[in-house]
Scaffold this active site. Structure first.
Site, mmCIF file in Angstrom:
data_model
loop_
_atom_site.group_PDB
_atom_site.id
_atom_site.type_symbol
_atom_site.label_atom_id
_atom_site.label_comp_id
_atom_site.label_asym_id
_atom_site.label_seq_id
_atom_site.Cartn_x
_atom_site.Cartn_y
_atom_site.Cartn_z
ATOM 1 N N ASP B 151 -18.577 -18.220 -20.386
ATOM 2 C CA ASP B 151 -17.223 -18.726 -20.637
ATOM 3 C C ASP B 151 -16.205 -18.055 -19.719
ATOM 4 O OD1 ASP B 151 -15.034 -20.000 -22.032
ATOM 5 O OD2 ASP B 151 -14.779 -18.182 -23.206
ATOM 6 N N LYS B 174 -32.426 -21.122 -21.162
ATOM 7 C CA LYS B 174 -33.777 -21.375 -20.644
ATOM 8 C C LYS B 174 -34.752 -20.246 -20.975
ATOM 9 C CE LYS B 174 -32.416 -25.078 -18.319
ATOM 10 N NZ LYS B 174 -32.884 -26.432 -18.685
ATOM 11 N N ARG B 195 -4.939 -32.337 -15.706
ATOM 12 C CA ARG B 195 -4.982 -30.975 -16.264
ATOM 13 C C ARG B 195 -6.398 -30.535 -16.616
ATOM 14 N NH1 ARG B 195 -1.784 -31.820 -21.202
ATOM 15 N NH2 ARG B 195 -2.306 -29.663 -21.671
ATOM 16 N N LYS B 196 -7.382 -31.445 -16.404
ATOM 17 C CA LYS B 196 -8.770 -31.112 -16.761
ATOM 18 C C LYS B 196 -9.522 -30.500 -15.584
ATOM 19 C CE LYS B 196 -9.317 -34.712 -20.266
ATOM 20 N NZ LYS B 196 -10.019 -35.973 -20.617
#
Lengths: 229, 229
Positions: B151, B174, B195-196
């Site tokens: 993240d 994995k 904005r993405k």
């Protein structure tokens, strides 16, 4: 990732030795169980109220403890350490330091939580309060801390009884969670296909009105033979 | 979730006051900057080698520092605290305790990492070593700790310059990561729509041969007006 819910409980059963039974013996797969000077800390069940718990968390805890009275729900204990019976991966001298991530902080600083499980409904609910060491942007819970709690709660819904691994974790974050606030993480096993276990999850405010996150996850049961190595 | 990469760096610029400039003034949105007795700890940049770093981590660090010499890559500093300039959410007396989640442990126990960013290629690489307090199953890194680092690294690739939030995080695990081992987290901004911001990410062993995880994530830029409250 790798987890073993019941394995932890089983190990704990072994760890109860010093209180009422025999210590677990050395095994072929690792060193004998070494208990440390902080034995009591290792044996401590952290899923009970402590002074850092807010009123909200205590009230919810009491509500779920009531639900446990008829046996439909069960409180899940939670520990800091499982005494490393099966690891050959890290140096022996480093082993005593290891702590379960979600119990690695002192009371009140990190992950304060308790989980309850309903085996018939295949649901696990986690009551979670994020402490000051879990900060993302100032005043808000870090997304990684939220992801961690979603992963662990969903994993409990998937399997209390077997070794499983997280294969996929897919989280939609809807709103940031204020630091110190209490949220309710609801997870449900909704499909099982062979070794695959599918779980849905949402994170809400105490009153249920605010949706903080939604998630789906896929867990895979491990082959007991292979997972022991 | 909520993050502000450059905001942290900017705030740190302000925090440099005691070393060479003026202290930041009180603002309309919060109390004046209060520096604590552990001021030096707050100001410390944790993205540099410390005695807990393994040989692998030091070697990779040196390689990336070499890449920084022509200016194509930059090492990203990392701090424990941003002095809470903008939060009204938590009680004042609790504020001094707060720490950025990924820097909340003492050296060597938790998240040891350094990130490098290439602005032209829109890539961020994180060199990460998971310490003993990040344990999942015995000897292995907790999936939540891995999700946290994915993240944060993806967020840096998405935006070094603006306030963003994680809207979606989708991780395929994995293989489990051994505790204490070093992994390389590669993230890349591959699409921007309004904005993405869309980012891909993978986690590999130092030699690149073992794939531990793959992920995609969606970040959304915040409206500067709204995000300040």
């Amino acid at each position: 990732m790798l987890r073993s819910c019941l394995a932890r409980l089983r190990t704990l059963g072994a760890l109860r030795g010093p209180r009422g039974g025999a210590r677990p013996p050395a095994t072929d797969t690792g060193p004998a169980l070494r208990l440390f000077s902080s034995e009591e800390v290792i044996l401590k069940d952290y899923s009970v109220p402590n002074p850092s718990w807010s009123k909200d968390l205590r009230l919810l805890y009491d509500q779920y403890m009531k639900k446990c009275e008829d046996g439909s729900w069960k409180r899940l204990p939670s520990y800091r350490d499982v005494a490393h019976l099966d690891s050959k991966l890290i140096k022996e001298e480093q082993m005593p330091q290891a702590r379960i991530f979600i119990r690695s902080y002192e009371d009140g600083l990190g992950f304060e939580f308790v989980m309850f499980h309903n085996d018939v409904e295949k649901k696990t609910v986690c009551l979670f309060q994020g402490g000051p060491y879990l900060q993302g942007l100032s005043g808000w819970l870090h997304g990684g801390a939220m992801a961690t709690m979603i992963d662990i709660t969903s994993g409990m819904a998937a399997s209390i009884g077997e070794r499983i691994v997280t294969a996929n974790l897919n989280i939609d974050f809807k709103r940031p969670v204020p630091l110190y606030s209490v949220v309710v993480i609801n997870s449900q096993l909704y499909k099982a296909e062979g070794r695959k276990l599918f779980v849905s999850c949402d994170v809400r405010s105490v009153d249920g009105k605010t949706l903080y996150a939604e998630a789906t996850s896929l867990f895979v049961k491990l082959d007991p033979e292979k997972s022991s190595t």
